[in-house]
Design a protein around this motif. Structure first.
Motif, mmCIF file in Angstrom:
data_model
loop_
_atom_site.group_PDB
_atom_site.id
_atom_site.type_symbol
_atom_site.label_atom_id
_atom_site.label_comp_id
_atom_site.label_asym_id
_atom_site.label_seq_id
_atom_site.Cartn_x
_atom_site.Cartn_y
_atom_site.Cartn_z
ATOM 1 N N SER A 79 34.382 56.154 40.439
ATOM 2 C CA SER A 79 33.596 54.917 40.459
ATOM 3 C C SER A 79 33.948 54.007 39.287
ATOM 4 N N CYS A 80 34.147 54.608 38.109
ATOM 5 C CA CYS A 80 34.498 53.813 36.925
ATOM 6 C C CYS A 80 35.876 53.171 37.062
ATOM 7 N N LEU A 81 36.780 53.865 37.732
ATOM 8 C CA LEU A 81 38.137 53.338 37.904
ATOM 9 C C LEU A 81 38.244 52.383 39.083
ATOM 10 N N ALA A 82 37.330 52.513 40.043
ATOM 11 C CA ALA A 82 37.468 51.781 41.306
ATOM 12 C C ALA A 82 37.322 50.278 41.153
ATOM 13 N N GLY A 83 36.457 49.824 40.249
ATOM 14 C CA GLY A 83 36.270 48.383 40.086
ATOM 15 C C GLY A 83 37.553 47.682 39.702
ATOM 16 N N ARG A 84 38.217 48.180 38.658
ATOM 17 C CA ARG A 84 39.467 47.565 38.206
ATOM 18 C C ARG A 84 40.597 47.806 39.215
ATOM 19 N N THR A 85 40.611 49.015 39.811
ATOM 20 C CA THR A 85 41.658 49.315 40.792
ATOM 21 C C THR A 85 41.572 48.377 41.990
ATOM 22 N N SER A 86 40.344 48.142 42.486
ATOM 23 C CA SER A 86 40.197 47.286 43.666
ATOM 24 C C SER A 86 40.498 45.825 43.345
ATOM 25 N N ASP A 87 40.292 45.408 42.093
ATOM 26 C CA ASP A 87 40.698 44.055 41.687
ATOM 27 C C ASP A 87 42.207 43.959 41.552
ATOM 28 N N TRP A 88 42.849 45.078 41.282
ATOM 29 C CA TRP A 88 44.290 45.102 41.039
ATOM 30 C C TRP A 88 45.081 45.216 42.342
ATOM 31 N N ILE A 89 44.799 46.251 43.159
ATOM 32 C CA ILE A 89 45.587 46.483 44.376
ATOM 33 C C ILE A 89 44.873 46.016 45.639
ATOM 34 N N GLY A 90 43.628 45.591 45.529
ATOM 35 C CA GLY A 90 42.886 45.119 46.692
ATOM 36 C C GLY A 90 41.884 46.138 47.193
ATOM 37 N N ARG A 91 40.893 45.646 47.943
ATOM 38 C CA ARG A 91 39.843 46.534 48.462
ATOM 39 C C ARG A 91 40.409 47.522 49.490
ATOM 40 N N ARG A 92 41.276 47.030 50.358
ATOM 41 C CA ARG A 92 41.775 47.862 51.458
ATOM 42 C C ARG A 92 42.573 49.051 50.940
ATOM 43 N N TYR A 93 43.525 48.824 50.039
ATOM 44 C CA TYR A 93 44.363 49.923 49.554
ATOM 45 C C TYR A 93 43.580 50.875 48.660
ATOM 46 N N THR A 94 42.483 50.398 48.058
ATOM 47 C CA THR A 94 41.628 51.307 47.288
ATOM 48 C C THR A 94 40.922 52.277 48.216
#
Length: 511
Positions: A79-94
């Motif tokens: 959850s802590c990593l998901a916010g930045r990850t989804s901003d970086w690679i997009g919601r779909r690929y997360t």
């Protein structure tokens, strides 16, 4: 009460947009929310698998508590990593990443030779689940048109409940196998839906708001045209998103340059240290609603339902597992009712009705279990009342606290803060769930199982007060209009006949 402490609806006479269902948005929401099946399945299957893991590995109650509850704490990492990850690679690929990680974890759990290896498998699966819990509601909220956003975003909890029911059924189906094989099948079969999900999500479009945040206006416009009821609505949604992202309204290029501010830099600082009252109110609402959803005891009821039924007087493993299937069935049926009421009734009436019903159910369950604890003979009527109250509790949870928590927290934050704001909510949700899961058996021994449910009923009462005073109604607002609902920390919402009927308050409307 002073007027400075009151927030009236910004547009008290505005009628929410009529509920419409866009088939393309519906398909995308179903695919994205399927990730929640993974969490539900793990919750459901561990309630029964724990019985056989304890017998096979000969471990203590404390180790079982840790095994069951640690999954929620592991998910905090994702959850802590998901916010930045989804901003970086997009919601779909997360979402794809979440499914792939959970797949590996399920395989590891299914082939676990010992307790330590099983804990490692739960760590991997927990990280994947943390990613999924954060990003799926955000994706759906950003994709859905305002008229059906509540309905579509509630799919997160719908599929959690479907997963719980499947987990309970899996327990019953594999309980007749050899001891050392049955629980491994229960856990390992969770890899199948995660594999299907990972492939299916690739057919979804990216979130239009993420595309705008990246300057990809042409792609965003195509997605909005498909997910809006009318072309004019798609144009208005695009204009609102561009304004929220700081892109000039007259900018019509397919791809534009965006500032680093729109790519996630400085978001955490703004989220926690913003001087804007609306942002602080949104953060407070998110933290509170996620805390009370879990602290009111839902995981104690769902994860340890076989233990509760045993304390209530049911001794047969088969009957205990069948009773848990009944819990999963009731929970799933009532969440389906809630999904159709969210955009018709509103968020506040459902939440207040839900917490009120949970409070009464928990109190009655606590009294019933206390009577059983002090009784020297089997009281059939008390056993029946205990089972009824468990079913009543999960039914009330499913009409409000379950689905509305995910809908509400995914829709209130502005575009730039949405992923991280939702991530914070998930962290509180999973932390509270983990603490409750890990401590339930020990708490029951310390203050009796009836005492534990007295405690949860007190927390549910506090949750009702929090919702009544802090959470404004958000039904019918676009995501870009949410800031108008927030900013004051004492809410006096426009009272509606629907809310009066649901709460049975019998007071006059103060509109």
């Amino acid at each position: 009460m002073s007027e400075s402490k009151v927030v009236e609806s910004e547009e008290p006479h505005q009628t929410p947009k009529k509920f419409k269902l866009n088939n393309y948005a519906l398909a995308c929401a179903i695919l994205a929310s399927t990730t929640s099946i993974l969490l539900g399945y793990d919750i459901g299957v561990m309630s029964g698998a724990a019985i056989y893991i304890k017998r096979d590995m000969k471990v203590s109650d404390v180790k079982i508590e840790i095994l069951v509850g640690i999954f929620n704490l592991y998910s905090l990492i994702g959850s802590c990593l998901a916010g930045r990850t989804s901003d970086w690679i997009g919601r779909r690929y997360t979402i794809v990443l979440a499914g792939a990680i959970f797949f590996v974890g399920a395989i590891l759990m299914g082939f676990s030779p010992n307790y330590a290896f099983l804990m490692f498998g739960r760590f991997v699966a927990g990280v994947g689940m943390g990613y999924a819990l954060m990003v799926a509601p955000v994706y759906t909220a950003e994709l859905a048109p305002p008229s059906s956003r509540g309905f579509l975003t509630s799919f997160t909890d719908v599929f959690i409940n479907v997963g719980i029911l499947l987990g309970y059924i899996s327990n019953y189906a594999f309980s007749k196998m050899r001891l050392e094989l049955g629980w491994r099948m229960m856990l390992g079969i969770g890899a199948i839906p995660s594999m299907v999900l990972t492939v299916g999500v690739l057919a979804m479009p990216e979130s239009p708001r993420w595309l705008v945040m990246r300057g990809r206006l042409g792609e965003a416009k195509k997605v909005l045209n498909k997910t809006s009821d009318r072309k004019e609505e798609a144009g208005q949604r695009l204009a609102d998103i561009k304004e929220a992202a700081g892109i000039p309204e007259n900018e019509d290029n397919e791809v534009v340059e965006v500032s680093k501010r729109n790519t996630g830099e400085g978001v955490w600082k703004e989220l926690f240290f913003s001087s804007a009252p609306a942002i602080r109110h949104m953060l407070m609402a998110t933290l509170g609603i996620h805390f009370f959803q879990q602290a009111s005891g839902v995981d104690a009821v769902v994860l340890y339902s076989p233990t509760i039924f045993e304390k209530a007087g049911i001794t047969s493993d088969t009957y205990k597992l069948l009773a848990t299937v009944g819990v999963g069935f009731v929970k799933t049926m009532f969440i389906l009712v809630a999904t159709f009421m969210l955009d018709r009734v509103g968020r506040r009436p459902l939440l207040l009705s839900s917490f009120g019903g949970m409070l009464l159910s928990l109190l009655t369950l606590a009294i019933s279990l206390t009577v059983i604890h002090h009784s020297h003979r089997k009281l059939i009527w008390v056993i029946g009342l205990s089972i009824t109250m468990v079913l009543s509790y999960v039914a009330f949870f499913s009409i409000g606290a379950g689905p509305v928590t995910w809908v509400y927290s995914s829709e209130i934050f502005p575009l730039r803060l949405r992923a991280q704001g939702m991530a914070v909510g998930v962290v509180v949700n999973r932390t509270t769930s983990g603490v409750l899961s890990i401590t339930f058996l020990s708490l029951s021994k310390a203050i009796t199982i009836g005492g534990a449910f007295y405690l949860y009923s007190g927390i549910a009462a506090c949750g009702w007060v929090f919702i009544y005073t802090v959470l404004p109604e958000t039904r019918g607002k676009t995501l870009e209009e949410m800031h108008m609902c927030f900013g004051k920390f004492w809410v006096k919402s426009s009272t509606t006949k629907t809310e009066e009927n649901l709460m049975g308050a019998g007071r006059k409307s103060r509109r």
